[in-house]
Every structure is written in C-alpha cells, then in structure tokens.
Motif scaffolding. Structure first.
Motif, PDB file in Angstrom:
ATOM      1  N   SER A   1     -47.440 -57.096 -90.203  1.00 19.47           N
ATOM      2  CA  SER A   1     -46.641 -57.347 -91.399  1.00 19.47           C
ATOM      3  C   SER A   1     -47.124 -56.500 -92.570  1.00 19.47           C
ATOM      4  CB  SER A   1     -46.751 -58.824 -91.794  1.00 19.47           C
ATOM      5  OG  SER A   1     -48.076 -59.131 -92.198  1.00 19.47           O
ATOM      6  N   GLU A   2     -48.317 -55.949 -92.472  1.00 18.87           N
ATOM      7  CA  GLU A   2     -48.940 -55.390 -93.675  1.00 18.87           C
ATOM      8  C   GLU A   2     -48.689 -53.898 -93.856  1.00 18.87           C
ATOM      9  OE1 GLU A   2     -53.086 -55.119 -94.321  1.00 18.87           O
ATOM     10  OE2 GLU A   2     -52.827 -55.529 -96.444  1.00 18.87           O
TER      11      GLU A   2
ATOM     12  N   THR B   1     -44.660 -51.544 -88.851  1.00 20.38           N
ATOM     13  CA  THR B   1     -44.636 -52.734 -89.705  1.00 20.38           C
ATOM     14  C   THR B   1     -43.304 -53.459 -89.525  1.00 20.38           C
ATOM     15  OG1 THR B   1     -43.728 -51.573 -91.626  1.00 20.38           O
ATOM     16  CG2 THR B   1     -46.128 -51.643 -91.433  1.00 20.38           C
ATOM     17  N   ALA B   2     -43.334 -54.758 -89.723  1.00 20.38           N
ATOM     18  CA  ALA B   2     -42.127 -55.552 -89.557  1.00 20.38           C
ATOM     19  C   ALA B   2     -42.241 -56.811 -90.403  1.00 20.38           C
ATOM     20  CB  ALA B   2     -41.939 -55.932 -88.086  1.00 20.38           C
ATOM     21  N   GLY B   3     -41.115 -57.464 -90.605  1.00 25.40           N
ATOM     22  CA  GLY B   3     -41.149 -58.694 -91.372  1.00 25.40           C
ATOM     23  C   GLY B   3     -39.835 -59.421 -91.276  1.00 25.40           C
ATOM     24  N   THR B   4     -39.823 -60.638 -91.760  1.00 24.95           N
ATOM     25  CA  THR B   4     -38.609 -61.435 -91.692  1.00 24.95           C
ATOM     26  C   THR B   4     -38.224 -61.813 -93.122  1.00 24.95           C
ATOM     27  OG1 THR B   4     -39.865 -63.490 -91.388  1.00 24.95           O
ATOM     28  CG2 THR B   4     -39.247 -62.267 -89.409  1.00 24.95           C
ATOM     29  N   SER B   5     -38.398 -63.052 -93.485  1.00 26.57           N
ATOM     30  CA  SER B   5     -38.079 -63.515 -94.825  1.00 26.57           C
ATOM     31  C   SER B   5     -38.900 -64.765 -95.080  1.00 26.57           C
ATOM     32  CB  SER B   5     -36.584 -63.820 -94.914  1.00 26.57           C
ATOM     33  OG  SER B   5     -36.225 -64.074 -96.256  1.00 26.57           O
ATOM     34  N   ALA B   6     -39.069 -65.112 -96.348  1.00 27.21           N
ATOM     35  CA  ALA B   6     -39.914 -66.263 -96.700  1.00 27.21           C
ATOM     36  C   ALA B   6     -39.053 -67.379 -97.267  1.00 27.21           C
ATOM     37  CB  ALA B   6     -40.959 -65.845 -97.723  1.00 27.21           C
ATOM     38  N   HIS B   7     -39.620 -68.569 -97.306  1.00 27.73           N
ATOM     39  CA  HIS B   7     -38.893 -69.695 -97.896  1.00 27.73           C
ATOM     40  C   HIS B   7     -38.553 -69.430 -99.355  1.00 27.73           C
ATOM     41  CE1 HIS B   7     -41.149 -71.671 -94.492  1.00 27.73           C
ATOM     42  NE2 HIS B   7     -39.887 -71.942 -94.220  1.00 27.73           N
ATOM     43  N   ALA B   8     -39.406 -68.678-100.033  1.00 21.06           N
ATOM     44  CA  ALA B   8     -39.144 -68.390-101.446  1.00 21.06           C
ATOM     45  C   ALA B   8     -37.791 -67.704-101.628  1.00 21.06           C
ATOM     46  CB  ALA B   8     -40.258 -67.511-102.025  1.00 21.06           C
ATOM     47  N   PHE B   9     -37.401 -66.877-100.668  1.00 26.15           N
ATOM     48  CA  PHE B   9     -36.130 -66.163-100.794  1.00 26.15           C
ATOM     49  C   PHE B   9     -34.957 -67.146-100.741  1.00 26.15           C
ATOM     50  CE2 PHE B   9     -32.498 -63.708 -99.303  1.00 26.15           C
ATOM     51  CZ  PHE B   9     -32.502 -62.666-100.228  1.00 26.15           C
TER      52      PHE B   9
ATOM     53  N   GLN C   1     -29.172 -61.683 -97.807  1.00 25.70           N
ATOM     54  CA  GLN C   1     -30.046 -60.965 -96.872  1.00 25.70           C
ATOM     55  C   GLN C   1     -29.245 -60.127 -95.880  1.00 25.70           C
ATOM     56  OE1 GLN C   1     -33.221 -63.330 -95.129  1.00 25.70           O
ATOM     57  NE2 GLN C   1     -33.556 -61.827 -93.512  1.00 25.70           N
TER      58      GLN C   1
ATOM     59  N   LEU D   1     -29.629 -56.212 -95.637  1.00 27.43           N
ATOM     60  CA  LEU D   1     -30.481 -55.754 -94.536  1.00 27.43           C
ATOM     61  C   LEU D   1     -29.728 -55.636 -93.217  1.00 27.43           C
ATOM     62  CD1 LEU D   1     -33.554 -57.943 -95.540  1.00 27.43           C
ATOM     63  CD2 LEU D   1     -33.254 -55.501 -95.972  1.00 27.43           C
TER      64      LEU D   1
ATOM     65  N   ASP E   1     -35.803 -72.693 -91.379  1.00 30.41           N
ATOM     66  CA  ASP E   1     -36.386 -74.038 -91.509  1.00 30.41           C
ATOM     67  C   ASP E   1     -36.698 -74.443 -92.947  1.00 30.41           C
ATOM     68  OD1 ASP E   1     -38.547 -72.444 -91.993  1.00 30.41           O
ATOM     69  OD2 ASP E   1     -39.924 -73.570 -90.713  1.00 30.41           O
TER      70      ASP E   1
ATOM     71  N   ASP F   1     -40.755 -71.670 -88.530  1.00 27.12           N
ATOM     72  CA  ASP F   1     -42.119 -71.597 -89.078  1.00 27.12           C
ATOM     73  C   ASP F   1     -42.765 -72.974 -89.245  1.00 27.12           C
ATOM     74  OD1 ASP F   1     -44.342 -70.243 -90.370  1.00 27.12           O
ATOM     75  OD2 ASP F   1     -43.565 -70.988 -92.281  1.00 27.12           O
TER      76      ASP F   1
ATOM     77  N   THR G   1     -49.520 -55.659 -99.179  1.00 28.69           N
ATOM     78  CA  THR G   1     -48.270 -56.385 -99.353  1.00 28.69           C
ATOM     79  C   THR G   1     -47.596 -56.458 -97.997  1.00 28.69           C
ATOM     80  OG1 THR G   1     -48.066 -55.579-101.617  1.00 28.69           O
ATOM     81  CG2 THR G   1     -46.019 -56.223-100.536  1.00 28.69           C
ATOM     82  N   ASP G   2     -46.964 -57.588 -97.722  1.00 27.04           N
ATOM     83  CA  ASP G   2     -46.272 -57.704 -96.452  1.00 27.04           C
ATOM     84  C   ASP G   2     -44.887 -57.072 -96.539  1.00 27.04           C
ATOM     85  OD1 ASP G   2     -48.146 -58.962 -94.706  1.00 27.04           O
ATOM     86  OD2 ASP G   2     -47.916 -60.800 -95.871  1.00 27.04           O
ATOM     87  N   HIS G   3     -44.518 -56.464 -95.432  1.00 25.69           N
ATOM     88  CA  HIS G   3     -43.213 -55.816 -95.256  1.00 25.69           C
ATOM     89  C   HIS G   3     -42.086 -56.683 -95.833  1.00 25.69           C
ATOM     90  CE1 HIS G   3     -40.788 -53.037 -92.543  1.00 25.69           C
ATOM     91  NE2 HIS G   3     -39.896 -53.956 -92.847  1.00 25.69           N
ATOM     92  N   TYR G   4     -42.098 -57.972 -95.530  1.00 28.14           N
ATOM     93  CA  TYR G   4     -40.957 -58.817 -95.923  1.00 28.14           C
ATOM     94  C   TYR G   4     -40.852 -59.017 -97.414  1.00 28.14           C
ATOM     95  CZ  TYR G   4     -43.406 -63.481 -96.164  1.00 28.14           C
ATOM     96  OH  TYR G   4     -44.185 -64.554 -96.482  1.00 28.14           O
TER      97      TYR G   4
ATOM     98  N   MET H   1     -37.263 -58.590 -98.982  1.00 26.12           N
ATOM     99  CA  MET H   1     -36.691 -59.669 -99.813  1.00 26.12           C
ATOM    100  C   MET H   1     -36.320 -59.123-101.190  1.00 26.12           C
ATOM    101  SD  MET H   1     -38.768 -63.205 -99.041  1.00 26.12           S
ATOM    102  CE  MET H   1     -40.446 -62.610 -99.073  1.00 26.12           C
TER     103      MET H   1
ATOM    104  N   ALA I   1     -33.040 -57.207-100.962  1.00 26.35           N
ATOM    105  CA  ALA I   1     -31.885 -58.103-100.852  1.00 26.35           C
ATOM    106  C   ALA I   1     -31.606 -58.805-102.184  1.00 26.35           C
ATOM    107  CB  ALA I   1     -32.118 -59.124 -99.735  1.00 26.35           C
TER     108      ALA I   1
ATOM    109  N   PHE J   1     -38.457 -63.011-110.241  1.00 26.15           N
ATOM    110  CA  PHE J   1     -38.747 -63.179-108.812  1.00 26.15           C
ATOM    111  C   PHE J   1     -39.313 -61.884-108.255  1.00 26.15           C
ATOM    112  CE2 PHE J   1     -37.441 -62.633-104.374  1.00 26.15           C
ATOM    113  CZ  PHE J   1     -38.017 -63.754-103.800  1.00 26.15           C
TER     114      PHE J   1
ATOM    115  N   LEU K   1     -43.006 -70.540-104.316  1.00 25.94           N
ATOM    116  CA  LEU K   1     -42.048 -70.627-105.418  1.00 25.94           C
ATOM    117  C   LEU K   1     -41.832 -72.108-105.711  1.00 25.94           C
ATOM    118  CD1 LEU K   1     -39.981 -69.051-107.238  1.00 25.94           C
ATOM    119  CD2 LEU K   1     -38.286 -69.503-105.455  1.00 25.94           C
TER     120      LEU K   1
END
Lengths: 442, 442
Positions: free
Chosen positions: A191-192, A203-211, A225, A229, A238, A263, B19-22, B26, B29, B126, B331
């Motif tokens: 992820s970094e 590198t790769a990533g998804t999304s966080a709850h904050a989004f 998103q 993307l 979740d 998650d 920093t993470d990719h996501y 985010m 987006a 944000f 957040l």
C-alpha cells in the motif's frame, strides 16, 4: 515490478552513525594498542530461530550493500564526535578517511537459514569490520524478521495475492524496508508509495471508511469513487450495512465492479454471504478483498472461503510475534597482524548461559536427498569436502570494498520461492516445531 | 542533555510518500466529486491498550511536527506518481502545491493516555488532512510503543540508570526514534551515536567480546582499553572466566576502575559474587553494569541485587511484547463545505466486530482526587464543563500550517515522570491488569 524502477534517485544519507558508541571506543583502544589492523573475520548468524519457526529467511542483504557503501563520516558527524569527546583526535582522523576496503560474502538474499547458518561474513582489519556491526545487524534483523513472517503468510495464502499494508503500524522508514522484505517473502504489492518509489514494488489500495463518511451518503461516496477511479475500483462495503452496501455497489458500478473490501466482522461468514450476494446480482467476476488484523493463521482459516486476496498490516510489519531476528555479529577468527599471510586463529567466547559461538571462518552448504529435497544445513570450518564444492551457499558480495553483486528484488523473491519449494513439506506447516533442517557441523 | 544539541543540521527528506496509495486515490475521487474541500476533523486514538498494560505513553509528537512540515511532493515524486498512474493530472497538480495549512492539537508529548483518549486532532480540508494519516500513525504507533515499554522499565529500575542499546535489533532509523522514545520514557542514555547526533541524547558504551578476542589475552585487552580510555572505563568480564577477569581488571585499573559489565549467565548470582569480589579487592566504588535480554520483569527481579545500571536492547525496541501501539486515525466530524461557518457533523463507522468509533470533535481532561491522584480520563464532545476548562489535556501544536510548539526532549521526559507520578499506585505494578484510569465519556 519493472526493474528499471530500481535505483531511483533517492539520496541515501551516510550510515556511519548507525553505530554504537562502544564500537568507536574499541577502535580507539585498538588503534593505540596497535591491534586495530589485525586481519579479522566477523560472521553474522542466529543461534536459534524464533520459537516454533521452521526456517528463517535472509532479507536485507541488498540494503546492507547500500549501507556499507554509504558508511562515511561526514564533517558534521566528526564535529559531533569531537564535541561529545566520544573518541580522541587520532581516532577522528582515522574515521575521516574511513571506507570499507575489505570483503563481504554471504547467503544469497531470499535464501533460507537455520540456527548457526553463517548468513554474512565480513573480513578486513578489525577496525574496519567492527564498525559495521550495528548497521548490518539492524538491517538483517529487521528485514529477515519481516520476510520470515511474509513467507509463512504466503504459504498460507497459496496462489491468492497478498497486499502489504502495514506502514501505519511501523516506524515510517522501517515500513519501507518492511514492504521490501514482504515482497521478497512472497507478497505481491504494497500500500505504501515510498516502497514503490524506492524499490519499484507495485503499489495498490482500496478506500477507507473516512471516504464514505465524508460524503452525505454511501451512494454519494460510491458514485464519487466509481466516477473518478472507474468500475474496476475496489469499494469498501462495511461502513454501515454490508448487504446494503454490496447491493448499492453493484447498482452503481454494474457487474464490472472490480472488487469489494471487507474490513471487520467474521470474515469467513461475511465473505460467504457477500460472494453469494455478488453472484446473485450477476457480479460473478467482482472479487472480494479481506483485511482486518490478518496473520498467517487467519489467512489459513480463510483458505476455503470465497476470498480473492488478502491485505495484511500489523502482524506482517511486526514479524507475526517475532519483530526481530536474533542475529549476532561475532569475531570468529583473527590473525596476529594485518599481513595477508598471517594465519587466522579461530576465536570464541566461552559459554555462560548458552551464549556460545563456534570459532573459525565457516563455509556452508545444503545437502539434498535423492528427490532433490533439502535434508541438512552443513556448516564447516575446515576445507570444503568435494561433494559440497559446487553448492556453497555463500557468494561474494563485496571485494576490496567494491560491491560486486546487486540484483533486482524480483530475483530475490523468485529465489525465495524456489528455495522454499525444495524444503521438506513440514516447512509449510504453520504449527510450531523444530527447524525443518538440522544444522550439521563438519 | 544539552538543549543546544537540538536542531542539528540533519537534512530531513520529504515525508510525502510515507503515504498509502489509497489516500491519493481517495483524494482524486473527492477532488472530482467536489467534496475534497469539506472541513474535516480527524482524531488519533487507541481503542484499547496492549493486553494487561495499565497506561500508554504519548511519544513521537515532536517527530510528527517535523513530518508535517516536510510533507511536500518533490518533482521526482510527482513523476513517479505520474508514471505509475497512481492519480490523474488534476490531482498531481493539486499535490504539487500541497502544504498542510490546517490545525493540529493534541496531548503533550510524554503525557499518558488511555483507551479512547484523543491524543491528536487534525483539522483542515478533507484533502489536506487525509493525506497525513499514514505518516502520523507510523510515528505515533512506533514511538508510543517503545516509550510505554521504556516507562515500565524505568519504573522497575527505580533510581538506577537505564542505557538503551537496542539499535542492532531494530531497523536502523527506527532505532534512532526508539532511542528518542526511550529517553522520553525515562531512560538515561543510548548506545547509538545517531540518536546522540540527531536528538542530543547522551551516548555511552562499554566494550564487546570481540575486543577481548582480538587480543592475545584478556590481560592485553584490558590493558589496551584502560591505557586508551582511562581507569574510569567499563571492562567486560564474561568472555572467559568472570572471577579471573574481575581480579585482572582491578589489578590493571586499580580500585579506580569505573565499572565491570556482565552480559551472560545468572545475572543475580553473578552480580552478588562480583560485588563481593570487587569489595574484597578494595574496588568499592567500581560499579556493576548488567545486560543480556533484560526486560521490565528481569530488571525488577534484580532490584535487590548489587547492580548499578542496566543496559536494555531487544525488549525495549520491540515494545516489550507490543511493538506497535494500536492507534488509528479516524474522521470524526466534517462540514458540508469548506466554509468555516458550516456546522460540523459528527460521523462514525457502524460497529462490526468491535471496530467502533465515537463521532464528534472531542476534548479531554483528567480528573484528580483530593490528594491530587488521577482518577479518570474524561472525554467529551459537547461544551467543556467549567471544572475542566483549565485542565484540558490537548494543546495547540500547529495553527494554519505553522508549527507552534517545539520543546526539548528533556522537557518531554520530565513531563512524563511528573504525569506518571500522579497516577494511582497500581500503575506501577508490572503485572497485567486493566487500564489504571477509566475513560468516562461526557
């Protein structure tokens, strides 16, 4: 990974102060006593593997080579040592001219190791070799601990890809080295971003709850998103209600939705439910990514679950219970002078409470049975028996101060997977046990 | 420690890729959706302390301030993100101009914390705040884990000094941060020169077995060390026979010998024998330093032994079983626009498997009983009750992007010892138990 990514222009600062105070004071005393120039052999090895582990993984060798090349005492460092009176003026003068001009050999990075395996050997004057102790051990102990955990997780994951995402749980630069070690141990991506930048790791990533929480609704978040993307993105499902989120995700992205991430909760149960729901919605190609405090055991427990990939954080960067390998750097032989012809005398501390070493400059080989499966780690101090001459585990890495061997991280990773495949099957058991190969001293 | 040592000219490279990719995807987006500018409040907290621990120690805050100041996307980093197609051109343009211009407040470094304590709060758009997640957590999770272990060890050691000597067991730069955190938690000095150079921490050291083994005899080695480093030096006495080495040490250095170090064997037994021998030889002022896999329990078990100081390595830098704090960056509130007048709306993920958060921007205070002993950590989201107005635990650290508060590490260490002294006595028990203060939500 694109090997052209290797060697990006990242300034590596001097590594010379990653050194313990006593290494410099020992140097001062040896310079004054006239013993600093004695030809010396230091070896790095682990007296034991972490409790229950079947094999160790050599990682960090490439970083050691960088560290040795960058081990120079800059003027402001010398000023610091002078002001603090760490050492005297003759020693400071000696340090000002320091460059390692000796030889280093060792196990290939990505190889496995066992108790007593001489994974690295540093030869030179006592003075030049003793100074490298701390930085070499820092690198090998950290990186090998992470690589060993990564290797076990990759055994547990089988063919499913593993994403390293532990940066937030480790020191910010240790995290970059951890990504590198995880890749060497079988992970597919990190992820970094710094690990991608420095070492070319995907590198790769998804999304966080904050989004999701940033937006007025989950619908708004998913729409934002996907619009930015693309439908191939991974939506985090979740934040509120998983079933509703999955329904919404497929409604917004269509069956082309790349993946959903889970998650929290009972991952086994939730993954089954989500898979069934995705299939029912026609999103048969949408993958399921799971994260949340995974380790090799949790990954193994999900082997029969409809999971496509794993994201692993905390437990990876902390070595899954063993955050440091217990490698040591020991003087094993020295001559009575700097003369290359002077004979090397084996030396070793006498035992008190199990801290034994075996003196002498060592070779190492691995013995295989008729089927090509490894059956012993063979370590010796005398002449190499003919049957091992072509299969020595140590290779030259530095000769007279010049780094000989650099290799892409993909080569390291491929080597690890190939070497691991030749270990006895019991190496793949996650349960605790003895090292899978005995170390035989010849 | 000399506070003039602070701020030595060490180049701190950009921290922007920790920093993470996501976080970047985010951002992309949210920029496109028009939500990136929404005023947001992120908080750092731990849902729980490590199993059995009575209190946590906030460490790393000073390093967080450095990291935020140095969070800039350099041209080669932007090129990397472009080549890897991590984000699109509008996002790259936005990143090129990035500087954090928001506000940060938090617990004072060295303070203690409990489950739910809002140890750091980041407020801004944000976009600007979400990018700091990984680097802030990396620093606080690592440094707080080490400081908590250090604090327990310093409780166990009482008035005897503790030397941090774990560099070789940790990533080379994590080790420098670990020295800093150990000092904050009550250690007196470090073995590692880089920690002295970067943070002004006192450095110290003794001698290694290699130094004795380099020489033709222990007599030669001790003589060389004393001649160069003086009679006040610390001689390592367990390379061969401890009793013979102690006799030789006093013969060579005289009763002015500074100290002897014991690094193996049954430390309790050996320390008693060595003390008796030193006293019999007239070396009553010669101190005894012990090392060898010490942790807080081993230190406590030596409380009645004639030991003058402890050197601690592995168990310190690995957080004594808990190498990372489990702090998260969440957040907790956001407005519907960038307008400072727009009301903040509390937000929180719904629970699944215990990953609950409490929404809303929080204040925190500590309640004391009539004797001045802390009795509760009080956390609230509404107006601050009058009785807590003067005792809030959070202070302003960054205002509109400008770092307000920097402090010498000695101030942090003094604060930690003072705060710890006001906790209930059960905080000093090494045995496992509940957090020593309950967290009360108002």
């Amino acid at each position: 990974m694109n090997s052209a990514d290797l060697g990006l222009p990242v300034a590596v600062p001097s590594t010379a102060l990653f050194t313990d105070h006593y290494e410099l004071t020992m140097l001062q005393a040896a310079l004054r006593a006239g013993t600093a120039g004695r030809r010396s052999v230091f070896e790095v090895f682990a007296r034991r593997l972490p409790e229950g582990r079947r094999y160790g993984v050599v990682a960090g060798t490439g970083r050691v080579l960088d560290a040795v090349e960058n081990f120079r005492f800059e003027p402001e460092m010398l000023d610091f040592l002078r002001e603090r009176r760490v050492v005297d003026e003759p020693t400071l003068e000696w340090l000002a001219g320091y460059r390692f001009r000796g030889d280093i050999s060792g196990y290939r990075e990505g190889d496995v190791y066992f108790p007593g395996s001489p994974v690295l050997r540093v030869e030179g004057s006592f003075a030049e070799a003793v100074l490298l102790e701390t930085v070499i051990l820092s690198i090998l102990n950290h990186d090998s601990a992470v690589a060993a955990a990564a290797s076990r997780m990759s055994v547990a994951a089988g063919s499913r890809p593993l994403l390293e995402m532990g940066a937030r749980r480790a020191h910010e630069l240790a995290a970059v080295a951890a990504s590198r070690a995880a890749y060497a141990g079988g992970f597919s991506a990190t992820s970094e971003l710094a690990a991608g930048f420095r070492y070319g790791i995907p590198t790769a990533g998804t999304s966080a709850h904050a989004f999701t929480l940033l937006h007025d609704s989950e619908r708004d978040a998913f729409t934002a998103q996907v619009e930015s993307l693309g439908r191939g993105t991974t939506l985090l499902v979740d934040t509120y209600d998983v079933a509703e989120a999955v329904r919404l995700a497929v409604e917004i992205a269509g069956p082309e939705l790349g993946a959903v991430r889970i998650d929290s909760g009972d991952l086994l149960l939730v993954a089954h439910r989500v898979r069934a729901q995705l299939d029912a919605l026609g999103a048969r190609d949408t993958k399921i990514v799971v994260t949340s405090d995974l380790d090799e055991y949790a990954i193994a427990s999900l082997a029969a679950a409809p999971v496509d990939s794993y994201g692993v954080g905390t437990r990876l960067v902390t070595g899954s219970g063993h955050p440091t390998a217990s490698m040591v750097y020991k003087l094993v032989a020295r001559a009575e002078s700097a003369d290359p012809a002077a004979p090397l005398v084996p030396v070793a501390k006498k035992s008190l409470g199990g801290k034994t070493s075996i003196g002498g400059r060592k070779w190492a080989a691995r013995r295989y049975d008729a089927e090509g499966t490894a059956e012993a780690e063979v370590v010796g101090t005398g002449p190499v028996p003919p049957e091992y001459e072509d299969g020595l585990l140590q290779v030259e890495l530095v000769r007279a101060g010049e780094v000989l061997a650099r290799e892409p991280l993909d080569t390291v990773r491929d080597r690890h997977l190939a070497v691991r495949a030749r270990l006895p099957l019991s190496a793949m058991q996650l349960s605790g046990g003895e090292p899978v190969l005995p170390t035989e001293y010849v």
